[in-house]
Design an enzyme around this catalytic site. Structure first.
Site, mmCIF file in Angstrom:
data_model
loop_
_atom_site.group_PDB
_atom_site.id
_atom_site.type_symbol
_atom_site.label_atom_id
_atom_site.label_comp_id
_atom_site.label_asym_id
_atom_site.label_seq_id
_atom_site.Cartn_x
_atom_site.Cartn_y
_atom_site.Cartn_z
ATOM 1 N N VAL A 9 0.704 -1.238 -0.127
ATOM 2 C CA VAL A 9 -0.069 0.180 -0.097
ATOM 3 C C VAL A 9 0.895 1.110 0.036
ATOM 4 O O VAL A 9 2.039 1.247 0.402
ATOM 5 C CB VAL A 9 -0.857 0.139 1.239
ATOM 6 N N SER A 10 0.344 2.153 -0.580
ATOM 7 C CA SER A 10 1.138 3.493 -0.688
ATOM 8 C C SER A 10 1.278 4.296 0.678
ATOM 9 O O SER A 10 2.436 4.937 0.994
ATOM 10 C CB SER A 10 0.557 4.532 -1.569
#
Length: 315
Positions: A9-10
């Site tokens: 995930v960012s």
């Protein structure tokens, strides 16, 4: 065959639960998780995973965008995996390199990427011609103005391109560099690497090998300690280790080579017997071969009576 999942995930606010559940349902016994932007070329968890994943394993992701930041990056990573005998599967996309349909999709993606590059080149040439006709000066305005941000972006793009070119062939030199540096001087490391190259392949110079190592260190794929100067202590031991790895690397590509062929190859590389002499003794070559099998570098099962750890072959 191991299924190893990679989930990303960012930001810390995003949740990995959905990806984790999909990878577990697909049978992944191990899942590597990371919080990093997809545009970040130095994702350390992904770098460590790509460096250690082995032949027969399969890398699994929930979606392609979790792994790659662009089509070119995706193809470079998959090329590296295929060169090492590692499979790749995307659960949300029709890509599984273990089957013919997945391979076909990859070939189509490669053709699309090449078509896209051709279109970009054509549009760039047309745009430059139109700009010249209007009297405008070509080039990146930021670079022309010496803008630090533009220069930094160009440097990052060049480094990314250099890494993409280096990834498919990394397995030919990454292992010896990890094992030998910094206890062994770079020239001996280069000889070890070149011993394992396939026939007809271009050898790596010391300067080229250093540049590759620096690039991998910058992207978190290699420990920075390999770039420190070679230590004086243990230099002889490092040289013996280099000889062992050079022999093992040669035998990995030629497992049926005779002891005479191995000795001739070591001499061509400038690797002389530890105690001098014009030729390697058969007993020393046999010990080198058994040592390489014991540490698993030759691709041949270990001998029944391998050389004990710490023993050094005598010439």
């Amino acid at each position: 065959m191991r299924l190893i999942g990679y989930a990303r995930v960012s930001t810390a606010e995003q949740d990995l639960a959905a990806q984790r559940a999909a990878l577990e349902a697909a049978g992944c016994a191990e899942i590597v998780e990371e919080t990093a932007s997809g545009a970040d070329p130095g994702r350390p968890a992904l770098g460590r995973l790509l460096a250690r994943i082995g032949r027969g394993d399969t890398l699994v992701v929930a979606r392609l965008d979790r792994l790659a930041r662009s089509l070119a990056h995706l193809l470079a990573v998959i090329a590296q995996l295929q060169a090492r005998g590692v499979g790749f599967r995307s659960l949300s996309d029709p890509i599984d390199t273990a089957g013919p349909s997945g391979t076909l999709v990859l070939q189509i993606l490669g053709a699309v990427a090449e078509f896209e590059r051709a279109l970009i080149r054509e549009r760039t040439r047309a745009g430059l011609a139109a700009a010249r006709a209007r009297g405008r000066r070509g080039g990146n305005p930021g670079l022309v103005a010496r803008d630090p941000a533009a220069i930094a972006r160009l440097a990052r793009a060049r480094e990314d391109a250099r890494l993409a070119r280096a990834l498919p062939a990394a397995e030919t030199w990454l292992g010896p560099v990890r094992c030998l540096r910094p206890t062994t001087p770079w020239p001996e490391v280069a000889r070890t690497v070149n011993a394992g190259l396939p026939p007809g392949a271009l050898t790596l110079s010391v300067a080229r090998l250093k540049r590759l190592a620096r690039s991998f260190v910058c992207h978190g794929l290699l420990d920075a300690a390999v770039l420190t100067p070679a230590r004086r202590r243990g230099r002889a031991g490092g040289r013996f280790r280099a000889i062992e790895l050079a022999a093992a690397a040669y035998l990995r590509g030629r497992p049926d080579a005779t002891l005479a062929e191995l000795g001739a190859a070591l001499l061509r590389l400038g690797v002389r017997p530890p105690r001098g002499g014009a030729a390697w003794a058969p007993a020393s070559l046999k010990r080198l071969r058994d040592r390489g099998r014991m540490v698993g570098l030759t691709g041949v099962p270990p001998a029944s009576s391998p050389l004990p750890a710490g023993r050094v072959p005598r010439g």
